[in-house]
Design an enzyme around this catalytic site. Structure first.
Site, PDB file in Angstrom:
ATOM      1  N   GLU A 130    -111.085-153.872  31.937  1.00 20.75           N
ATOM      2  CA  GLU A 130    -110.637-152.549  32.378  1.00 20.75           C
ATOM      3  C   GLU A 130    -109.725-152.780  33.577  1.00 20.75           C
ATOM      4  O   GLU A 130    -110.183-153.039  34.675  1.00 20.75           O
ATOM      5  CB  GLU A 130    -111.796-151.637  32.745  1.00 20.75           C
ATOM      6  CG  GLU A 130    -111.312-150.221  33.051  1.00 20.75           C
ATOM      7  CD  GLU A 130    -112.409-149.274  33.481  1.00 20.75           C
ATOM      8  OE1 GLU A 130    -112.121-148.078  33.624  1.00 20.75           O
ATOM      9  OE2 GLU A 130    -113.549-149.718  33.693  1.00 20.75           O
ATOM     10  N   ASP A 273    -120.281-146.565  30.639  1.00 21.46           N
ATOM     11  CA  ASP A 273    -119.521-146.872  31.858  1.00 21.46           C
ATOM     12  C   ASP A 273    -120.493-147.083  33.020  1.00 21.46           C
ATOM     13  O   ASP A 273    -120.231-146.680  34.155  1.00 21.46           O
ATOM     14  CB  ASP A 273    -118.512-145.771  32.180  1.00 21.46           C
ATOM     15  CG  ASP A 273    -117.419-146.221  33.164  1.00 21.46           C
ATOM     16  OD1 ASP A 273    -117.393-147.416  33.513  1.00 21.46           O
ATOM     17  OD2 ASP A 273    -116.626-145.368  33.599  1.00 21.46           O
TER      18      ASP A 273
END
EC number: 3.5.1.25
Length: 381
Positions: A130, A273
């Site tokens: 990410e 997440d």
């Protein structure tokens, strides 16, 4: 080794079978038996007690849990997170990095490689980068000090250590379209995130190979009636898959309902997440060198920006089921099968003969009672 699971409420894509049984031979599902069918002999029998038996969850976006972060650059941290994820019913997890320097990312890949050689919790077939190739105006909880242009050579050097399966980046940044095409050709799934892309940017990125949107609605260009941005693109497009954090914090209940109503379930990918503060009490912490504070289970930066979640995977599924009223036999596609198909993870995502015996047993409150990975019971509550 033959393992027989009896008295199970089997939930799999298109299947809702109360009182069924599952025969596992070594690491594969050999048979799914109807209620009342003669039961085969087995070396081990597990009575599911009428609880729900689902394909093991696949969490493709999770940074940490149990006080540990993927970017701690510690094998023991990877092991701790993988064990926590396993207790959530996650059988496959992509350790997810942050926007950090190359040396740190290389060290992460080395640690995941070492863990994968002797896994005790969730399986880790690859990593999710990410960043660091994001838009500095959309950093969110990412560290802007390490944002840089997309670099395929950097990624391939990381992949040479351990597979990079997934990359979140901003497609509107210089060089991103060429990067997406190169990464896609190398078998890496590209996702738009931390991005201010327009719909036109999105369409160019999709043509280059973009397949996903990262943590939908969060740190991406919003929908407006004169420019629909990435949020509108995600709603409009019939091919793009969207990650979605189903904690009712990152997206309110109405937005979750709107999204699951308007997107085909085959395009939905539930994620957590989760951060190091997952499975931990409220209090201060860090994310990529940035201080965070967790209050009432919600993690935020000092600026007030959300900073990932403390969500445990099955609770997200429970939320969506309660909010939308859609049957679990549909929603379960978004917990494993869609991820497996998108990332090329063969034999995962169904309770069906021939599939890998990665399974989770949930009670009525969606607590994980048992997690089975490669046919082995690795966790019992």
């Amino acid at each position: 080794m033959k393992t027989l699971i009896t008295n199970a409420h089997i939930i799999s894509p298109g299947i809702d079978l109360v009182g069924g049984s599952v025969l596992i031979v070594d690491n594969r599902i050999a048979d799914v038996l109807q209620p009342g069918a003669p039961l085969p002999e087995a070396d081990k029998t597990i009575d599911a007690g009428g609880n729900m038996l689902l394909p093991g969850f696949i969490d493709i976006h999770s940074h940490g849990a149990g006080g540990c972060d993927t970017c701690d650059c510690s094998v023991e941290s990877i092991r701790t997170i993988a064990d926590c994820k396993m207790k959530e019913g996650v059988t496959t997890w992509l350790p997810t990095t942050l926007t950090l320097g190359t040396k740190t990312l290389m060290d992460v890949c080395e640690c995941v490689k070492t863990y994968a050689a002797n896994p005790t919790g969730s399986k880790t077939p690859g990593v999710h980068l990410e960043g660091p190739y994001i838009n500095p105006r959309q950093c969110g909880a990412q560290n802007p000090a390490f944002v840089r242009p997309a670099d395929i050579d950097e990624v391939m050097s990381l992949a040479a250590i351990y597979p990079v399966l997934y990359i979140s980046l901003a497609p509107e940044m210089p060089g991103a379209l060429e990067f997406i095409a190169q990464a896609t050709a190398a078998g890496i799934t590209c996702s738009a995130g931390h991005s201010a892309a327009t719909h036109a940017d999105f369409m160019k990125a999709k043509a280059a190979g973009l397949k996903h949107l990262t943590h939908f609605c969060n740190q991406m260009s919003p929908q407006h009636h004169r420019e629909i941005g990435l949020v509108g693109s995600g709603m409009l497009d019939r091919d793009i898959k969207i990650e979605i954090i189903c904690d009712t914090i990152h997206l309110c209940r109405d937005m979750l309902n709107l999204t699951f109503t308007n997107k085909d379930i085959s395009q939905m990918i539930m994620i957590t997440d989760s951060l190091a503060c997952s499975w931990m009490p409220d209090g201060p912490g860090q994310l990529g060198g940035l201080p965070i504070m967790v209050k009432d289970g919600v993690a935020r930066l000092e600026s007030g920006n959300l900073a990932g979640s403390t969500l445990r995977y099955a609770k997200g599924l429970k939320n969506v089921h309660e909010i939308t009223g859609r049957p679990l036999s549909e929603l379960v596609k978004a917990t494993s099968l869609n991820q497996a198909e998108s990332l090329g993870l063969k034999g995962l995502g169904k309770v069906s003969p021939g599939y890998t015996a990665d399974l989770v047993l949930l009670n009525a409150d969606f607590d994980a009672l048992m997690t089975i990975i490669d046919g082995e019971v690795r966790y019992t509550a």
